[in-house]
Design a protein around this motif. Structure first.
Motif, mmCIF file in Angstrom:
data_model
loop_
_atom_site.group_PDB
_atom_site.id
_atom_site.type_symbol
_atom_site.label_atom_id
_atom_site.label_comp_id
_atom_site.label_asym_id
_atom_site.label_seq_id
_atom_site.Cartn_x
_atom_site.Cartn_y
_atom_site.Cartn_z
ATOM 1 N N ALA A 127 14.182 99.881 70.275
ATOM 2 C CA ALA A 127 14.578 98.488 70.482
ATOM 3 C C ALA A 127 15.999 98.415 71.048
ATOM 4 O O ALA A 127 16.834 99.300 70.834
ATOM 5 N N MET A 128 16.294 97.346 71.759
ATOM 6 C CA MET A 128 17.603 97.154 72.371
ATOM 7 C C MET A 128 18.614 96.704 71.312
ATOM 8 O O MET A 128 18.289 95.946 70.393
ATOM 9 N N LYS A 129 19.828 97.205 71.446
ATOM 10 C CA LYS A 129 20.918 96.855 70.533
ATOM 11 C C LYS A 129 21.980 96.070 71.308
ATOM 12 O O LYS A 129 22.360 96.447 72.410
ATOM 13 N N ARG A 130 22.478 94.997 70.694
ATOM 14 C CA ARG A 130 23.490 94.171 71.353
ATOM 15 C C ARG A 130 24.877 94.680 70.985
ATOM 16 O O ARG A 130 25.177 94.966 69.824
ATOM 17 N N LEU A 131 25.708 94.784 72.024
ATOM 18 C CA LEU A 131 27.095 95.201 71.795
ATOM 19 C C LEU A 131 27.896 94.027 71.229
ATOM 20 O O LEU A 131 27.786 92.885 71.715
ATOM 21 N N SER A 132 28.687 94.326 70.241
ATOM 22 C CA SER A 132 29.581 93.284 69.691
ATOM 23 C C SER A 132 30.752 93.052 70.630
ATOM 24 O O SER A 132 30.990 93.821 71.569
ATOM 25 N N ASP A 133 31.503 91.986 70.377
ATOM 26 C CA ASP A 133 32.651 91.684 71.234
ATOM 27 C C ASP A 133 33.708 92.780 71.154
ATOM 28 O O ASP A 133 34.334 93.121 72.178
ATOM 29 N N GLU A 134 33.896 93.365 69.983
ATOM 30 C CA GLU A 134 34.896 94.444 69.851
ATOM 31 C C GLU A 134 34.468 95.681 70.642
ATOM 32 O O GLU A 134 35.284 96.294 71.339
ATOM 33 N N GLU A 135 33.179 96.036 70.534
ATOM 34 C CA GLU A 135 32.700 97.217 71.276
ATOM 35 C C GLU A 135 32.755 96.972 72.785
ATOM 36 O O GLU A 135 33.130 97.867 73.549
ATOM 37 N N ARG A 136 32.387 95.747 73.184
ATOM 38 C CA ARG A 136 32.449 95.440 74.615
ATOM 39 C C ARG A 136 33.876 95.509 75.125
ATOM 40 O O ARG A 136 34.139 96.049 76.214
ATOM 41 N N GLU A 137 34.830 94.999 74.368
ATOM 42 C CA GLU A 137 36.224 95.036 74.793
ATOM 43 C C GLU A 137 36.742 96.466 74.829
ATOM 44 O O GLU A 137 37.502 96.847 75.738
ATOM 45 N N ALA A 138 36.315 97.295 73.847
ATOM 46 C CA ALA A 138 36.763 98.688 73.829
ATOM 47 C C ALA A 138 36.237 99.443 75.048
ATOM 48 O O ALA A 138 36.959 100.236 75.668
ATOM 49 N N VAL A 139 34.957 99.206 75.406
ATOM 50 C CA VAL A 139 34.376 99.863 76.589
ATOM 51 C C VAL A 139 35.093 99.411 77.846
ATOM 52 O O VAL A 139 35.397 100.212 78.741
ATOM 53 N N LEU A 140 35.398 98.119 77.931
ATOM 54 C CA LEU A 140 36.084 97.591 79.112
ATOM 55 C C LEU A 140 37.485 98.185 79.255
ATOM 56 O O LEU A 140 37.893 98.584 80.363
ATOM 57 N N GLN A 141 38.225 98.275 78.150
ATOM 58 C CA GLN A 141 39.561 98.850 78.220
ATOM 59 C C GLN A 141 39.499 100.338 78.571
ATOM 60 O O GLN A 141 40.348 100.856 79.310
ATOM 61 N N GLY A 142 38.485 101.038 78.049
ATOM 62 C CA GLY A 142 38.352 102.451 78.396
ATOM 63 C C GLY A 142 38.070 102.659 79.872
ATOM 64 O O GLY A 142 38.617 103.575 80.501
ATOM 65 N N ILE A 161 33.239 97.981 85.726
ATOM 66 C CA ILE A 161 34.157 96.981 85.152
ATOM 67 C C ILE A 161 33.724 95.567 85.544
ATOM 68 O O ILE A 161 33.745 94.634 84.733
ATOM 69 N N GLY A 162 33.285 95.418 86.825
ATOM 70 C CA GLY A 162 32.834 94.100 87.271
ATOM 71 C C GLY A 162 31.597 93.633 86.524
ATOM 72 O O GLY A 162 31.468 92.449 86.187
ATOM 73 N N ILE A 163 30.661 94.553 86.244
ATOM 74 C CA ILE A 163 29.442 94.167 85.516
ATOM 75 C C ILE A 163 29.770 93.735 84.092
ATOM 76 O O ILE A 163 29.264 92.723 83.582
ATOM 77 N N ILE A 164 30.648 94.501 83.406
ATOM 78 C CA ILE A 164 30.977 94.161 82.018
ATOM 79 C C ILE A 164 31.757 92.851 81.943
ATOM 80 O O ILE A 164 31.569 92.040 81.031
ATOM 81 N N GLU A 165 32.655 92.616 82.872
ATOM 82 C CA GLU A 165 33.406 91.363 82.875
ATOM 83 C C GLU A 165 32.516 90.164 83.216
ATOM 84 O O GLU A 165 32.773 89.050 82.751
#
Length: 255
Positions: free
Chosen positions: A184-199, A241-245
């Motif tokens: 099943a698909m798992k949704r990324l939380s806002d903290e995880e999404r921000e951490a991936v974006l900063q990385g 980065i564009g896709i995540i933003e």
């Protein structure tokens, strides 16, 4: 003097053996005999109402092994207790004589014929103009099978096979659903999404810094390869980065 009788007559100067010019030979095609034979064959084949239709032999009626061997009748057990046939009459025995019947066979036969049911002729069909006769029933021209009770009914083995196929399809669908639940698909939380974006941005800065440190003159093949590799990495990082933003909600598959 008669001018016709004189040798010096003017009519004698005209030649009397005038011949017509010879006629040129008539053209005859070399394919005349072939065309004539083909026309004759076509006429022979079309003497009836169209070409004769011959029944095509079934591929199931092939010659099988031992099919032409004669089969012996079943063996019978000998029984000694079976009564014997009556003996042959002797020559001294005389048959019973003088027995007469008062039955009128002529009137009886006439009454049987008059009162009896007329015999129906056997249906036949003719396939040629010359009158070749064949039985109509086995020819396939009479609707025979559509009058059966089980005509149009699905056979039992096909129903059983359809049930097996349906059951196999249900088992396969159940297996697919279980696998989808496991993966099943798992949704990324806002903290995880921000951490991936900063990385990703940090990686882009490192690659960009390395790209800026390249020499101005690219005069060798290794330098060109390194530059192309850095450009591709920067382009891929910019795309991620564009896709995540762009998308606030992101799902990932569980491994």
């Amino acid at each position: 003097m008669d001018p016709t009788c004189s040798s010096e007559c003017i009519y004698n100067l005209i030649p009397s053996d005038l011949k017509e010019p010879p006629q040129p030979p008539r053209y005859i095609s070399i394919f005349k005999a072939t065309v004539k034979d083909d026309m004759q064959k076509a006429k022979t084949a079309m003497k009836t109402m169209g070409p004769a239709k011959v029944e095509v032999p079934s591929p199931k009626d092939f010659l099988k092994k031992h099919s032409k061997e004669k089969t012996l009748p079943p063996k019978k057990n000998f029984d000694r207790n079976v009564p014997k046939k009556p003996a042959v009459p002797l020559k001294t025995d005389h048959p019973v004589m003088g027995i007469q019947s008062g039955k009128n066979f002529i009137n009886t036969n006439a009454a049987d014929i008059i009162m009896g049911v007329a015999k129906k002729p056997k249906p036949i069909y003719v396939d040629k103009r010359t009158g070749d006769k064949h039985d109509l029933e086995p020819s396939g021209l009479v609707p025979k099978y559509i009058n059966k009770k089980d005509y149009g009914v699905t056979p039992e083995y096909i129903c059983k096979r359809n049930e097996e196929i349906k059951k196999a399809q249900e088992d396969y669908d159940r297996y697919i659903q279980e696998n989808l639940k496991k993966a099943a698909m798992k949704r990324l939380s806002d903290e995880e999404r921000e951490a991936v974006l900063q990385g990703l941005k940090k990686n882009w800065e490192e690659v960009h810094k390395e790209f800026q440190s390249l020499s101005v003159f690219i005069d060798s093949i290794p330098k060109k390869i390194r530059k192309q590799r850095l450009e591709e990495e920067m382009k891929q990082l910019e795309h991620d980065i564009g896709i995540i933003e762009k998308h606030k909600i992101i799902y990932i598959a569980n491994k």
